[in-house]
Design a protein around this motif. Structure first.
Motif, short mmCIF file in Angstrom:
data_model
loop_
_atom_site.label_atom_id
_atom_site.label_comp_id
_atom_site.label_asym_id
_atom_site.label_seq_id
_atom_site.Cartn_x
_atom_site.Cartn_y
_atom_site.Cartn_z
N SER A 295 5.14 64.12 20.20
CA SER A 295 5.32 62.98 21.09
C SER A 295 4.00 62.23 21.17
CB SER A 295 5.71 63.49 22.49
OG SER A 295 5.35 62.56 23.48
N THR A 296 4.02 60.93 20.93
CA THR A 296 2.76 60.16 20.98
C THR A 296 2.18 60.20 22.39
OG1 THR A 296 4.02 58.11 21.28
CG2 THR A 296 3.32 58.63 19.03
N ASN A 297 3.05 60.30 23.42
CA ASN A 297 2.51 60.41 24.79
C ASN A 297 1.67 61.68 24.93
OD1 ASN A 297 3.86 58.09 25.68
ND2 ASN A 297 4.32 59.01 27.66
N GLN B 270 8.87 60.97 15.60
CA GLN B 270 8.53 61.98 16.60
C GLN B 270 9.56 63.11 16.53
OE1 GLN B 270 6.59 59.90 20.39
NE2 GLN B 270 8.68 59.26 20.12
N GLY C 48 10.27 63.38 20.89
CA GLY C 48 10.08 62.15 21.67
C GLY C 48 10.67 62.33 23.07
N LYS C 49 9.90 61.91 24.07
CA LYS C 49 10.31 62.13 25.46
C LYS C 49 10.79 60.83 26.11
CE LYS C 49 6.31 63.61 26.92
NZ LYS C 49 5.28 64.18 27.80
N GLY C 50 11.84 60.93 26.90
CA GLY C 50 12.31 59.80 27.69
C GLY C 50 12.10 60.09 29.17
N ARG C 51 12.54 59.18 30.01
CA ARG C 51 12.44 59.39 31.46
C ARG C 51 13.40 60.48 31.90
NH1 ARG C 51 14.61 55.55 34.38
NH2 ARG C 51 13.63 56.22 36.30
N PHE D 113 13.96 61.26 23.45
CA PHE D 113 14.09 59.91 22.88
C PHE D 113 14.22 60.07 21.37
CE2 PHE D 113 12.53 55.82 21.25
CZ PHE D 113 13.32 54.95 22.00
N MET E 142 4.98 54.40 20.11
CA MET E 142 3.57 54.09 20.35
C MET E 142 3.18 54.45 21.77
SD MET E 142 2.00 50.31 20.00
CE MET E 142 1.91 49.63 21.60
N SER E 143 1.99 55.01 21.94
CA SER E 143 1.48 55.28 23.29
C SER E 143 0.06 54.76 23.38
CB SER E 143 1.50 56.78 23.59
OG SER E 143 2.82 57.26 23.49
N LYS F 12 20.91 49.40 24.87
CA LYS F 12 19.50 49.82 24.98
C LYS F 12 18.76 49.63 23.66
CE LYS F 12 16.58 53.68 26.39
NZ LYS F 12 16.39 54.68 27.43
N GLY G 104 12.74 51.98 25.26
CA GLY G 104 12.41 52.45 26.59
C GLY G 104 10.91 52.67 26.73
N ILE G 105 10.51 52.83 27.96
CA ILE G 105 9.09 53.01 28.25
C ILE G 105 8.93 54.24 29.15
CG2 ILE G 105 7.03 51.95 29.26
CD1 ILE G 105 8.45 49.24 28.79
N ILE H 224 5.86 53.58 24.50
CA ILE H 224 6.91 52.59 24.24
C ILE H 224 7.65 52.98 22.96
CG2 ILE H 224 7.46 50.15 23.89
CD1 ILE H 224 4.86 49.42 25.25
N GLY H 225 8.96 53.05 23.06
CA GLY H 225 9.78 53.31 21.89
C GLY H 225 10.75 52.15 21.68
C1 BTN Z 1 13.27 56.22 28.04
O1 BTN Z 1 14.06 55.52 27.41
O2 BTN Z 1 13.64 56.97 28.96
C2 BTN Z 1 11.80 56.15 27.70
C3 BTN Z 1 11.60 56.31 26.22
C4 BTN Z 1 10.12 56.29 25.84
C5 BTN Z 1 9.95 56.64 24.38
C6 BTN Z 1 8.55 56.48 23.92
S1 BTN Z 1 8.39 56.62 22.17
C7 BTN Z 1 6.69 56.67 22.29
C8 BTN Z 1 6.36 57.53 23.49
N1 BTN Z 1 6.33 58.93 23.15
C9 BTN Z 1 7.27 59.63 23.76
O3 BTN Z 1 7.46 60.86 23.63
N2 BTN Z 1 8.01 58.83 24.53
C10 BTN Z 1 7.53 57.45 24.48
#
Ligand code: BTN
Length: 263
Positions: free
Chosen positions: A27-29, A51, A54-57, A62, A72-73, A122, A125-126, A143-144
């Motif tokens: 995950s870039t975050n 990723q 990849g993580k979302g809210r 993600f 991108m983070s 969609k 997401g951020i 940001i994805g």
């Molecule tokens: C969402 O839709 O709930 C938020 C999605 C955010 C995805 C981006 S991709 C880059 C960064 N790294 C992650 O793991 N998540 C965010």
């Protein structure tokens, strides 16, 4: 990819030398969070080709396949406590809309708090994460954006709710051009935040498609219906309930009637 991104960022841009590119990461975050702990400067950015986690809210994942999206983070450092940055999530969303519009000509809408939407679906997401630091707060803005996918490229469970820049007919939906435009937009917004949040919140309200709509708020396992009437100074969604009372919502899932399968 890194060279393609850098080619579109002016030499004079203060964050140009702070961009890192990874073909694949979890995950870039999480990468940026680790860099923040080692003292990485304001503006440090990690962009990945794909990723694996990849993580979302709200603890969601993600979907981040290779060659189709932008992941991108960016690290922003602020000399204040995390609770003074509640509007940052709105600022990041406005920057994301500015960046996507600059790169493609298409301005997404924002579904509160931070889904980027186009044609009712969609687009991205951020995920904003705040971490306390000895000299203030580190904000990790992740940001994805779905760039090149066709509908069948999305997994079945999100296929009807997701779209990409290519599906929306955007000109040049390449992750590199979107990344460069997003970096510039984030840098601009991070400056604007130091001189006052009002213009950013005003723009957020213009972009926020949730306002004025019938919504369903899912909080602590209960679903409550209301109308979205405003955005507070801290980025909270102000909802008017059937009993006429208004309350501010700061977290939780908000569905908009008519979107993402909610009828
Ligand atoms: C969402 O839709 O709930 C938020 C999605 C955010 C995805 C981006 S991709 C880059 C960064 N790294 C992650 O793991 N998540 C965010």
């Amino acid at each position: 990819m890194k060279q393609r991104i850098l080619a579109q960022i002016p030499d004079s841009h203060p964050w140009r030398s702070l961009v890192q590119y990874l073909e694949e990461t979890d995950s870039t975050n999480d990468r940026v969070k680790a860099l923040a702990k080692t003292g990485a400067p304001h503006g440090t950015a990690v962009i990945a080709g794909q990723q694996t986690a990849g993580k979302g809210r709200l603890g969601r994942s993600f979907h981040s396949p290779g060659g189709m999206g932008l992941y991108m983070s960016v690290l922003l450092r602020f000399p204040c406590l995390p609770d003074q940055l509640m509007h940052l999530t709105c600022a990041a969303a406005v920057a994301a809309c500015d960046g996507v519009e600059k790169a493609t000509g298409l301005r997404p809408g924002i579904k509160w708090t931070n889904d980027l939407v186009s044609d009712g679906k969609k687009l991205g997401g951020i995920l904003t994460e705040l971490v306390s630091a000895p000299d203030g707060t580190c904000a990790i803005i992740g940001i994805g954006i779905n760039c090149g996918q066709a509908q069948e490229d999305f997994p079945p469970d999100i296929r009807d709710m997701a779209c990409s820049l290519a599906m929306c007919g955007a000109a040049d939906p390449s992750p590199a051009s979107v990344a460069a435009a997003l970096l510039e937009a984030l840098e601009k917004v991070s400056w604007e935040l130091t001189t006052g949040k009002k213009p950013i919140l005003e723009q957020y309200k213009k972009d926020c498609i949730t306002l004025g709509k019938e919504i369903c708020i899912l909080q602590d396992g209960a679903a409550v219906h209301a109308r979205a009437v405003n955005i507070g100074e801290d980025g909270a969604l102000v909802a008017k309930y059937a009993d006429g009372q208004t309350r501010s919502i700061r977290f939780g899932e908000v569905s908009i009637r008519g979107m993402y399968g909610y009828v």
